[in-house]
Design a protein around this motif. Structure first.
Motif, PDB file in Angstrom:
ATOM      1  N   PRO A  75      26.909  45.974  50.157  1.00 38.39           N
ATOM      2  CA  PRO A  75      26.320  45.428  48.926  1.00 38.39           C
ATOM      3  C   PRO A  75      26.898  46.015  47.645  1.00 38.39           C
ATOM      4  N   GLU A 108      30.480  44.623  47.093  1.00 38.97           N
ATOM      5  CA  GLU A 108      30.456  43.230  46.644  1.00 38.97           C
ATOM      6  C   GLU A 108      30.049  43.111  45.183  1.00 38.97           C
ATOM      7  N   ALA A 109      29.298  44.095  44.683  1.00 35.73           N
ATOM      8  CA  ALA A 109      28.884  44.076  43.276  1.00 35.73           C
ATOM      9  C   ALA A 109      29.917  44.733  42.365  1.00 35.73           C
ATOM     10  N   ARG A 161      32.942  49.142  53.116  1.00 39.33           N
ATOM     11  CA  ARG A 161      33.698  47.906  52.983  1.00 39.33           C
ATOM     12  C   ARG A 161      32.795  46.704  53.265  1.00 39.33           C
ATOM     13  N   ASP A 162      32.819  45.731  52.396  1.00 36.34           N
ATOM     14  CA  ASP A 162      32.002  44.522  52.495  1.00 36.34           C
ATOM     15  C   ASP A 162      30.505  44.814  52.384  1.00 36.34           C
TER      16      ASP A 162
END
Length: 358
Positions: A299, A302-303, A296-297
């Protein structure tokens, strides 16, 4: 501790028969073997044993300078080596040498009785650890560490440690390659780590050498011998002359943080932030890494990477197994942007990931 986790010993003697040198010089000049050697041939013949003697003197000087800084470490039933890192009794070694043990018997070159040391911290992701002597013995000497950027192929090196329990052993070889990425086995006490920028050496790596010193002729430690290549054709036995050492730059990065903070806060190792597994194609061949979960959160999250995606490429590297993904990441740096090619619902697409850190 298995053969992939420990290092070696050896010595070089360079002996050149003067008569052979004279004969070669004479023939190359168009003379018959019976012709009397000229002044140049005599000079070469005399220079060869002098050069050999000078090289031997260099070896002896390096051994005298560095060997007192190399120790033997007993961790339960396991045996390995270590390097005195500073004058406070810190010793750097491999994580697979210390294993799960927290108290050790350390034998230094200046004494016969083992000393007690305790674990400061271990960082299996880079197969490095630091232990500290509870009591400093007289004459304890910290090693001098070199510069990874100056390590070059062809450089003569010595490996020092306790191969097969033979303490204070020295072997010789050259730097065979730099920048290698290798993966350790997780069996037999190995960490299973993927290690980048490794120094490949022809110096033998045998059980017990792990954690010791790979040294140049300036008496500087340039790496920590960590594992040897295995030959599948010989039922996994060590492949002669192919060993790997963790470069001194990474040794310093990890050891300095462990000593200062008690842990590694900045590994310098790139991560995607996923849990994955190798998947096979219809012909049962490895064909990619299936994303089992996404941090969670992290790299990858986020992509836009999702659980169920299959990663097939990272940057320019083809990804077929979880090991190949780890090796590709070992060549990258945290904070870098990299293109990740994946399959989702039968369709291929690419996303750009700003890499995180292990």
């Amino acid at each position: 501790m298995d053969a992939s986790s420990r290092p070696a010993r050896r010595t070089l003697r360079l002996l050149v028969p003067a008569t052979a040198v004279v004969c070669v010089a004479a023939l190359s000049a168009g003379c018959s073997p019976a012709a009397a050697p000229g002044p140049r041939s005599s000079t070469r013949a005399a220079a060869a044993p002098v050069a050999a003697s000078e090289l031997e003197d260099d070896y002896r000087e390096v051994i005298a300078n560095v060997l007192p800084s190399v120790v033997q470490i007993e961790a339960g039933e396991s045996l390995g080596s270590g390097i005195v890192y500073d004058d406070k009794g810190h010793i750097v070694t491999n994580a697979h040498v210390v294993g799960r043990t927290e108290r050790f018997k350390v034998t230094v070159a200046t004494g016969e009785q083992p000393l007690t040391a305790t674990l400061v911290s271990s960082f299996p992701e880079q197969d490095l650890a630091v232990v500290r002597l509870e009591k400093l013995p007289p004459g304890l000497r910290a090693a001098r560490f070199g510069d990874s950027s100056q390590v070059a192929v062809g450089q003569i090196v010595l490996a020092m440690g306790s191969p097969l329990g033979l303490s204070s052993s020295v072997t010789q070889g050259i730097v065979s390659a730099v920048g290698r990425t290798v993966s350790e086995s997780s069996e037999g006490g190995g960490t299973g780590a993927t290690l980048g920028n490794m120094v490949q050496t022809s110096a033998a790596i045998n059980p017990g050498n792990s954690g010791g010193a790979l040294v140049n002729l300036s008496s500087e430690v340039i790496g920590i011998p960590t594992l040897a290549a295995s030959d599948p054709g010989l039922e996994g036995s060590a492949a002669p002359g192919i060993g790997f050492a963790i470069p001194v730059s990474m040794v310093r990065t990890v050891a300095d943080q462990i000593i200062k903070y008690g842990e590694v806060r900045d590994s310098g190792r790139a991560a995607l932030g996923i849990t994955g597994r190798t998947v096979l194609d219809d012909d049962y061949r490895p064909s990619g890494v299936a994303v089992v979960s996404v941090d969670r959160d992290g790299p990858a999250a986020e992509a836009g990477v999702r659980a169920g995606d299959i990663i097939t490429k990272l940057g320019g590297a083809q990804i077929t197994t979880i090991t190949s993904l780890a090796e590709a990441l070992a060549s990258e740096r945290p904070g870098e942007e990299v293109s990740v090619t994946l399959e989702r619902a039968g369709r291929e697409q690419a996303v750009t990931v700003t890499l995180g850190e292990i």
